[in-house]
Design a protein around this motif. Structure first.
Motif, PDB file in Angstrom:
ATOM      1  N   TYR A 299       0.797  -1.230   0.000  1.00  0.00           N
ATOM      2  CA  TYR A 299       0.000   0.000   0.000  1.00  0.00           C
ATOM      3  C   TYR A 299       0.828   1.277   0.000  1.00  0.00           C
ATOM      4  O   TYR A 299       0.282   2.364   0.169  1.00  0.00           O
ATOM      5  N   SER A 300       2.129   1.152  -0.232  1.00  0.00           N
ATOM      6  CA  SER A 300       2.982   2.336  -0.302  1.00  0.00           C
ATOM      7  C   SER A 300       4.303   1.962  -0.956  1.00  0.00           C
ATOM      8  O   SER A 300       4.669   0.787  -1.037  1.00  0.00           O
ATOM      9  N   SER A 301       5.029   2.996  -1.393  1.00  0.00           N
ATOM     10  CA  SER A 301       6.349   2.741  -1.976  1.00  0.00           C
ATOM     11  C   SER A 301       7.315   2.213  -0.920  1.00  0.00           C
ATOM     12  O   SER A 301       8.190   1.391  -1.218  1.00  0.00           O
ATOM     13  N   ALA A 302       7.135   2.661   0.323  1.00  0.00           N
ATOM     14  CA  ALA A 302       7.998   2.167   1.401  1.00  0.00           C
ATOM     15  C   ALA A 302       7.792   0.670   1.614  1.00  0.00           C
ATOM     16  O   ALA A 302       8.751  -0.090   1.809  1.00  0.00           O
ATOM     17  N   GLU A 303       6.529   0.234   1.579  1.00  0.00           N
ATOM     18  CA  GLU A 303       6.235  -1.185   1.749  1.00  0.00           C
ATOM     19  C   GLU A 303       6.748  -1.985   0.563  1.00  0.00           C
ATOM     20  O   GLU A 303       7.236  -3.111   0.710  1.00  0.00           O
ATOM     21  N   ARG A 309      13.550  -5.721  -0.480  1.00  0.00           N
ATOM     22  CA  ARG A 309      14.726  -6.043   0.350  1.00  0.00           C
ATOM     23  C   ARG A 309      14.636  -7.472   0.881  1.00  0.00           C
ATOM     24  O   ARG A 309      15.634  -8.202   0.910  1.00  0.00           O
ATOM     25  N   GLU A 310      13.453  -7.880   1.287  1.00  0.00           N
ATOM     26  CA  GLU A 310      13.276  -9.231   1.804  1.00  0.00           C
ATOM     27  C   GLU A 310      13.451 -10.270   0.700  1.00  0.00           C
ATOM     28  O   GLU A 310      14.015 -11.344   0.924  1.00  0.00           O
ATOM     29  N   ALA A 311      12.967  -9.956  -0.499  1.00  0.00           N
ATOM     30  CA  ALA A 311      13.146 -10.869  -1.627  1.00  0.00           C
ATOM     31  C   ALA A 311      14.625 -10.994  -1.981  1.00  0.00           C
ATOM     32  O   ALA A 311      15.127 -12.095  -2.280  1.00  0.00           O
TER      33      ALA A 311
END
Length: 326
Positions: A299-303, A309-311
């Motif tokens: 729901y956001s560019s931050a998310e 990063r996790e991928a």
């Protein structure tokens, strides 16, 4: 065990005069092919039963397979058996009126995260729900009928969900069941032409998006398609989402992700991988799916950046701890 469940499902079908078939919203080839294939098998096998396929959306991608049935009032469902195909969670069912039906059968090949249904036949190792419906027919072929039309629906779903029989869930039985459909006269020229020939405008969109592909430090390929780009090229949300396939053959990039902006401002995430399991990552971000093909929503560019990063970390760990991936 699966044959016992198949028999139980047929017995339940025989109990009802009215059956309504459902699938997930934003359907793919497997969702449409399995539901239309099952409807056709049941209609020709039980001509006196009222069998409908009713949902609230459709797919341009497989529109060549034909329409579904018209919406019905609430009372229509109350005496019916619901059969929900290819839908992991109840919240994704396209037609919410499934809840009005007397009983619910679930047939699916996704990882179970939120169980629902009175009778559930789940085989996560299957390449598609269409494969399961062909198995359903094959086990019960002394009692059921099939024709070229049903075979075409089911073959289309098998082809699309297996990546033209290239994905890891494809087994010897997958190919044997597909062969049974081909023996019924499926015209593969027509199926493949409809699935894989692109309009010129889509090729221009593809050319534009190929220039937008980026790579993380450890090789996760990704692209972002905003609403302005979709509108500029006249792409539907479904067409834009299909661009995840543009990244499926980049060497050393074992995870690839398409972020597609939705009309409501949310961002649909399509995750694909080779060797690396990505479904747990999708589940963390309002989604789920198969080990190597999953969907999520941020729901956001931050998310979106956090998911990337996790991928990237997941891919780094896989490459460090595994051999033979390329």
């Amino acid at each position: 065990m699966s044959e016992q469940k198949i028999r139980l499902i047929l017995d339940k079908i025989k109990e009802y005069d009215r059956i309504v078939i459902f699938r997930h919203r934003r359907p793919d080839g497997d969702a449409v092919g399995s539901t239309k294939g099952l409807r056709e098998i049941l209609r020709i096998s039980f001509p006196k039963k009222d069998i409908r396929l009713i949902n609230c959306d459709y797919s341009d991608y497989v529109a060549f397979l034909g329409d579904e049935d018209e919406a019905q009032p609430d009372d229509f469902y109350r005496s019916a058996l619901a059969i929900v195909l290819d839908t992991a969670t109840a919240e994704r069912i396209s037609n919410p009126k499934y809840e009005l039906c007397r009983e619910i059968i679930k047939i699916d090949h996704h990882i179970v995260t939120q169980p629902y249904g009175d009778i559930c036949w789940i085989e996560e190792e299957r390449s598609s729900t269409c494969e399961m419906i062909v198995k359903f027919y094959d086990v019960l072929k002394r009692e059921l009928e099939i024709n070229k039309e049903a075979a075409t629906y089911l073959f289309t779903g098998m082809v699309t969900d297996s990546g033209r029989f290239r994905y890891r869930d494809v087994s010897g039985e997958t190919l044997r069941l597909a062969g049974c459909l081909l023996d019924l006269g499926v015209d593969t020229d027509i199926v493949y032409a409809n699935l894989y020939m692109d309009p010129f405008d889509e090729l221009k969109f593809k050319s534009h998006m190929l220039k937008k592909i980026k790579l993380t430090a450890n090789g996760v390929a990704y692209m972002y398609i905003d609403r302005a780009t979709q509108e500029k090229f006249g792409m539907s949300f479904e067409q834009a989402s299909a661009c995840v396939s543009y990244m499926d053959s980049i060497r050393d990039s074992l995870i690839w992700i398409a972020f597609v902006e939705c009309a409501d401002g949310s961002i649909r995430v399509r995750l694909r991988s080779r060797f690396v399991t990505v479904s747990p990552l999708a589940e963390k971000y309002n989604g789920g799916g198969h080990a190597c093909a999953a969907g999520a929503t941020v729901y956001s560019s931050a998310e979106m950046k956090k998911l990337l990063r996790e991928a990237d970390l997941r891919l780094r760990e896989y490459k460090e701890n595994n051999e033979g991936w390329l």
